[in-house]
Write a protein that holds these residues in place. Sequence first.
Motif, mmCIF file in Angstrom:
data_model
loop_
_atom_site.group_PDB
_atom_site.id
_atom_site.type_symbol
_atom_site.label_atom_id
_atom_site.label_comp_id
_atom_site.label_asym_id
_atom_site.label_seq_id
_atom_site.Cartn_x
_atom_site.Cartn_y
_atom_site.Cartn_z
ATOM 1 N N ASN A 56 18.645 57.091 97.513
ATOM 2 C CA ASN A 56 18.690 55.673 97.404
ATOM 3 C C ASN A 56 18.564 55.497 95.852
ATOM 4 O O ASN A 56 17.877 55.834 95.216
ATOM 5 C CB ASN A 56 17.759 55.072 98.405
ATOM 6 C CG ASN A 56 18.172 53.623 98.290
ATOM 7 O OD1 ASN A 56 17.845 52.808 97.162
ATOM 8 N ND2 ASN A 56 18.614 52.951 99.169
ATOM 9 N N THR A 58 18.590 52.271 94.649
ATOM 10 C CA THR A 58 17.871 51.027 94.455
ATOM 11 C C THR A 58 16.779 50.842 93.178
ATOM 12 O O THR A 58 16.909 49.883 92.625
ATOM 13 C CB THR A 58 17.386 50.621 95.831
ATOM 14 O OG1 THR A 58 18.243 50.672 96.826
ATOM 15 C CG2 THR A 58 16.877 49.086 95.636
ATOM 16 N N LEU A 59 16.133 51.965 93.023
ATOM 17 C CA LEU A 59 15.031 51.732 92.036
ATOM 18 C C LEU A 59 15.691 51.941 90.536
ATOM 19 O O LEU A 59 16.781 52.814 90.341
ATOM 20 C CB LEU A 59 14.219 53.013 92.224
ATOM 21 C CG LEU A 59 13.201 52.475 93.219
ATOM 22 C CD1 LEU A 59 12.360 53.961 93.549
ATOM 23 C CD2 LEU A 59 12.155 51.544 93.078
ATOM 24 N N THR A 80 11.909 54.726 98.341
ATOM 25 C CA THR A 80 12.321 53.816 99.212
ATOM 26 C C THR A 80 12.292 53.738 100.534
ATOM 27 O O THR A 80 12.754 54.783 100.953
ATOM 28 C CB THR A 80 13.841 53.215 98.761
ATOM 29 O OG1 THR A 80 14.122 53.268 97.350
ATOM 30 C CG2 THR A 80 14.408 52.386 99.314
ATOM 31 N N ARG A 88 14.889 47.279 103.360
ATOM 32 C CA ARG A 88 14.505 48.266 102.222
ATOM 33 C C ARG A 88 13.245 47.700 101.382
ATOM 34 O O ARG A 88 13.206 46.457 101.050
ATOM 35 C CB ARG A 88 15.547 48.528 101.508
ATOM 36 C CG ARG A 88 16.546 49.418 102.103
ATOM 37 C CD ARG A 88 17.797 49.780 100.966
ATOM 38 N NE ARG A 88 18.819 50.718 101.684
ATOM 39 C CZ ARG A 88 19.650 50.427 102.303
ATOM 40 N NH1 ARG A 88 20.162 49.321 102.572
ATOM 41 N NH2 ARG A 88 20.728 51.474 102.818
ATOM 42 N N MET A 90 10.821 49.267 98.318
ATOM 43 C CA MET A 90 10.558 49.971 97.239
ATOM 44 C C MET A 90 9.063 50.117 97.145
ATOM 45 O O MET A 90 8.346 48.973 96.723
ATOM 46 C CB MET A 90 11.444 49.665 96.039
ATOM 47 C CG MET A 90 12.818 49.851 96.030
ATOM 48 S SD MET A 90 13.900 49.160 94.808
ATOM 49 C CE MET A 90 13.330 47.194 95.352
ATOM 50 N N SER A 189 11.300 44.385 97.023
ATOM 51 C CA SER A 189 12.303 44.369 97.989
ATOM 52 C C SER A 189 13.375 43.427 97.203
ATOM 53 O O SER A 189 13.095 42.485 96.360
ATOM 54 C CB SER A 189 12.155 43.991 99.233
ATOM 55 O OG SER A 189 11.486 42.803 99.463
#
Length: 227
Positions: A56, A58-59, A80, A88, A90, A189
Amino acid sequence: MNVWLRNSILLALMLAASGLAFALRPTQKMADQGPKVDLERMIPSEFAEWREEKQNATLIVDPQQQATIDRLYSQTLSRTYMNDHGYRIMLSIAYGTDQRESQVHTPEVCYPAQGFTLHNKEPGSLALDHYSIPVVRVVSSLGQRIEPVTYWTTIGDQVIKRGIHKRTLELAYGLAGQIPDGMIVRVSSIDPEATHAYEMQGRFAAQMLAALAPEYRQRFAGTAQAN
C-alpha cells in the motif's frame, strides 16, 4: 574570613553538590525491565475486523524525515490496515529506549515538514474497557488529501497528558534513578469527514490494544489511567 578559607569552603560545597548530582544520576533503564519491546512481534497483523495491507502506498514517507526518526528512536513500525468494508487506517509507532535522548516526533513536527497544513488541533480521550487514555487529534491536509490524525505518547508506564506532565514525569523518574523509555502511537486515515475518521480511529485503536498480550498492553496504554 580570609580568602583561602572562603575558597576552601566554596570548593567543598561544589564537590558535595557534584557528588550529590552524580549519586542521583539515573542508572536503571526501564527498557531493561519487563518484556522487551519488539514492535513487529507485539502488534498483530490481523485483529478484530482489521487486516494488514502488505502492499500500500498510502503512507507518505520523506527520506529526510525517516532518517530523523531512525536517529531519534530505537524501533519504528508503519503499517496500513483495512477492514471488511474497505476503510483504511494507517498506524505508525516510534519507540525509544531512552526518553532523555528520544524527543517525541509528533505530527505537529513531521507533517508540516512534509508539506502538510494542520487544522483543528484538540485534546480527546480514547475509551477502553478499563482505561481512558488522553490523546491529541488534529486534521492535516495536503492538496485534496484530508488526513485526520489521532495520537498519544508515553513515558515509562504512563501516557502523557497536556501541559507540563511530560517534564514532571521525567523528573520523577530521574529522582527514582530510572531512565524512562517512551513511544508515540499515531493512527490516521484519509477521510474528509473528521468526525467519522476519529470514530473509526478510536475503534481501531481500542481493538488493537485489546488484541495485545496483557504483558504488552501497559507499554501502549499506560498503567495510571485505570478507571
